[in-house]
Design a protein around this motif. Structure first.
Motif, PDB file in Angstrom:
ATOM      1  N   THR A 304      -2.053  -1.713  -0.073  1.00 48.95           N
ATOM      2  CA  THR A 304      -2.655  -2.782  -1.083  1.00 48.95           C
ATOM      3  C   THR A 304      -1.678  -3.889  -1.211  1.00 48.95           C
ATOM      4  N   ALA A 305      -1.486  -4.881  -2.183  1.00 50.59           N
ATOM      5  CA  ALA A 305      -0.849  -5.611  -2.444  1.00 50.59           C
ATOM      6  C   ALA A 305       0.123  -5.295  -3.809  1.00 50.59           C
ATOM      7  N   PRO A 306       1.478  -5.776  -3.848  1.00 51.56           N
ATOM      8  CA  PRO A 306       2.199  -5.568  -5.145  1.00 51.56           C
ATOM      9  C   PRO A 306       1.243  -5.857  -6.339  1.00 51.56           C
ATOM     10  N   ASN A 307       0.802  -7.259  -6.346  1.00 48.04           N
ATOM     11  CA  ASN A 307       0.212  -7.793  -7.337  1.00 48.04           C
ATOM     12  C   ASN A 307      -1.206  -6.812  -7.788  1.00 48.04           C
ATOM     13  N   ARG A 308      -1.656  -5.928  -6.935  1.00 48.38           N
ATOM     14  CA  ARG A 308      -2.664  -5.035  -7.335  1.00 48.38           C
ATOM     15  C   ARG A 308      -2.309  -3.635  -7.831  1.00 48.38           C
ATOM     16  N   VAL A 309      -1.115  -3.398  -7.724  1.00 47.98           N
ATOM     17  CA  VAL A 309      -0.816  -1.921  -7.961  1.00 47.98           C
ATOM     18  C   VAL A 309      -1.038  -1.453  -9.537  1.00 47.98           C
ATOM     19  N   ALA A 310      -0.780  -2.391 -10.407  1.00 44.48           N
ATOM     20  CA  ALA A 310      -0.888  -1.935 -12.005  1.00 44.48           C
ATOM     21  C   ALA A 310      -2.311  -2.001 -12.441  1.00 44.48           C
ATOM     22  N   VAL A 311      -3.149  -2.978 -11.902  1.00 43.28           N
ATOM     23  CA  VAL A 311      -4.412  -2.641 -12.003  1.00 43.28           C
ATOM     24  C   VAL A 311      -5.174  -1.249 -11.503  1.00 43.28           C
TER      25      VAL A 311
END
Length: 508
Positions: A304-311
């Motif tokens: 995935t992408a770093p900005n998707r990790v938390a979600v």
């Protein structure tokens, strides 16, 4: 479009002239003459010598970009820019996979945004607009209005490749090091007594054990990807070839995907697909469908992408309190080492349309772009505004609710992509920071940009489409990697690879 350069240019000219007949001064367009022809925009050198931008009239400025989510209607950064420059900034976004096609349609129809980015793999987009006189010369406006932010950015040595003899008509953005982390079900690894995989071969073995044990149910999937195969998994090919996009083979520039070592990459993923370890729907599913397979507990891992990790982490742990997620770090070892393909340090250039826009409007656009390249503007676009998006406490940024609304982790605000958004890479978890630090030493960027390809760059789209068609067939088993390799190379050459390779070898 690229097959018919002259027709494309003529079509744009005719359509934009027609569009000029309905010009709207609120959007900065000149009104047309009585004969229906559009008056051309005066150059800055032909204007009065005043060096201040007139902010008395409010203008609507339209931006077009790609990204993971739309701006909120109450986005505080856009509101700040609107108030600061007396503008009404309209930002339209589409998904990255849909962007180039959308942009091509808009250009061909004459419905061009005022400011937009283009993919460097489609250099014809810029070249047509530049040669037909549609683009703003940022250097001229920076000189006329003493715009120090633009001047400083354009003076960076890496900008030279993007300049023309008469100025600078494109401003590449700066994403910093990019990486697509792999999240894996740590609780499943623990259950099987497995350590985190250190190589692609170990990942394959781990996923096979997870699938055999049906830890995700009868339809357990090994690996899914937020961005499908090509924009996600495809960058892992550097671990087999040691090159990204282009590399030297026997001292000659060679397309990475035509190198013999690329066969090892194809064979690995063909085996993953055949054994059900790579999602069988990866070539057809969208991002939401791939995410659902991971967050529902069906898939063992996701690229995935770093900005998707938390979600993703929050979604899966909310539905399964026993789920534990970890990031595979260090990066997986391939045949050529733990190498990872990353973007060029300056890419996805920004252009602004000057055709049929009046001088005051263009000055406002230049002023906006200048601010977005100042230290203050870059910081706001990457992290938001102090007192609104965060507060400082003991030297640390404490986020507010507005931060989560307006700022995308690792990307900044949606429009940060129009400038330097590398600072946003600091806005990630400690685990991701460690991965970035590791990849920083093993990242491989393309050694050449499409700007250095010469006229043969017009073949890029055909080459990429043909290459993708073959990769799908290789991975799914429709074609045999070894037996059909020569046919693959021949069709790639027929699509323009041979001409492109010759041009690159001559120009570099």
């Amino acid at each position: 479009m690229l097959k018919n350069v002259k027709i494309f240019s003529l079509l744009i000219s005719l359509l934009v002239v027609a569009a000029g007949c309905q010009a709207n001064t609120d959007s900065g367009k000149n009104s047309s003459g009585s004969d229906g022809s559009s008056s051309s925009s005066p150059s800055p050198s032909e204007q009065a010598a005043a060096n201040e931008v007139d902010l008395s009239k409010k203008y609507t400025i339209k931006m077009f970009t790609w990204g993971p989510k739309d701006l909120d209607k109450d986005d505080a950064i856009v509101k700040h820019l609107n108030e600061k420059f007396n503008i009404d900034l309209k930002v339209e976004r589409v998904l990255s996979l849909e962007y180039t096609k959308n942009l091509e349609v808009r250009i061909a129809s004459g419905d061009m945004p005022d400011i937009f980015r283009y993919n460097m793999n489609t250099p014809g987009t810029y070249r047509h607009l530049y040669e037909d006189g549609y683009l703003m010369n940022f250097a001229e406006y920076a000189d006329k209005y003493k715009l120090d932010g633009l001047k400083a950015y354009m003076s960076i040595p890496e900008m030279d490749e993007f300049k023309e003899e008469d100025g600078m008509y494109q401003l590449p953005s700066s994403p910093g090091k990019e990486i697509s982390p792999i999240l894996i079900r740590q609780d499943w690894l623990d259950q099987l007594g497995l350590e985190a995989p250190k190589s692609w071969d170990e990942l394959q073995n781990h996923l096979q054990l997870i699938k055999d044990k049906k830890l995700g149910g009868d339809k357990t999937v090994g690996l899914v990807s937020s961005f499908g195969f090509f924009s996600g998994i495809g960058v892992s090919s550097v671990g087999w070839t040691g090159s990204y996009e282009w590399g030297k083979l026997d001292g000659e520039w060679t397309y990475e995907k035509a190198m013999p070592d690329y066969k090892g990459f194809l064979t690995y993923w063909k085996d993953m697909y055949a054994n059900g370890l790579l999602d069988r729907e990866i070539f057809t599913n969208n991002e939401s469908q791939e995410h659902a397979k991971f967050t529902s507990g069906q898939a063992a891992a996701i690229l995935t992408a770093p900005n998707r990790v938390a979600v993703l982490e929050k979604t899966i742990t909310d539905s399964d309190k026993n789920a534990k997620i970890s990031i595979i770090n260090p990066w997986l070892e391939g045949q050529k080492g733990p190498l990872y393909g990353t973007l060029l340090p300056y890419t996805s250039p920004v252009v602004a349309i000057k055709k049929d826009r009046d001088e005051d409007f263009l000055a406002r656009v230049a002023l906006l772009m200048d601010y977005m390249h100042t230290e203050e503007g870059v910081k706001i676009l990457n992290f938001g505004m102090e007192g609104v998006h965060y507060n400082m406490k003991d030297g640390q940024m404490v986020r507010t609710e507005q931060y989560d609304r307006d700022i995308i982790p690792a990307l900044g605000n949606l429009i940060a992509g129009f400038t330097d958004y590398s600072l946003a890479k600091q806005d990630v978890s400690e685990e991701l920071k460690k991965l970035y630090a590791d990849v920083d030493t093993n990242a491989v960027s393309p050694p050449l940009t499409p700007l250095s390809y010469g006229d043969a760059a017009t073949h890029l789209l055909n080459i990429e489409q043909k290459q993708r068609d073959w990769v799908v067939n290789f991975i799914t088993g429709k074609n045999d990697v070894e037996k059909d390799w020569d046919a693959y190379i021949q069709e790639m050459n027929n699509a323009g690879l041979e001409k492109l390779t010759q041009s690159i070898r001559e120009n570099n």
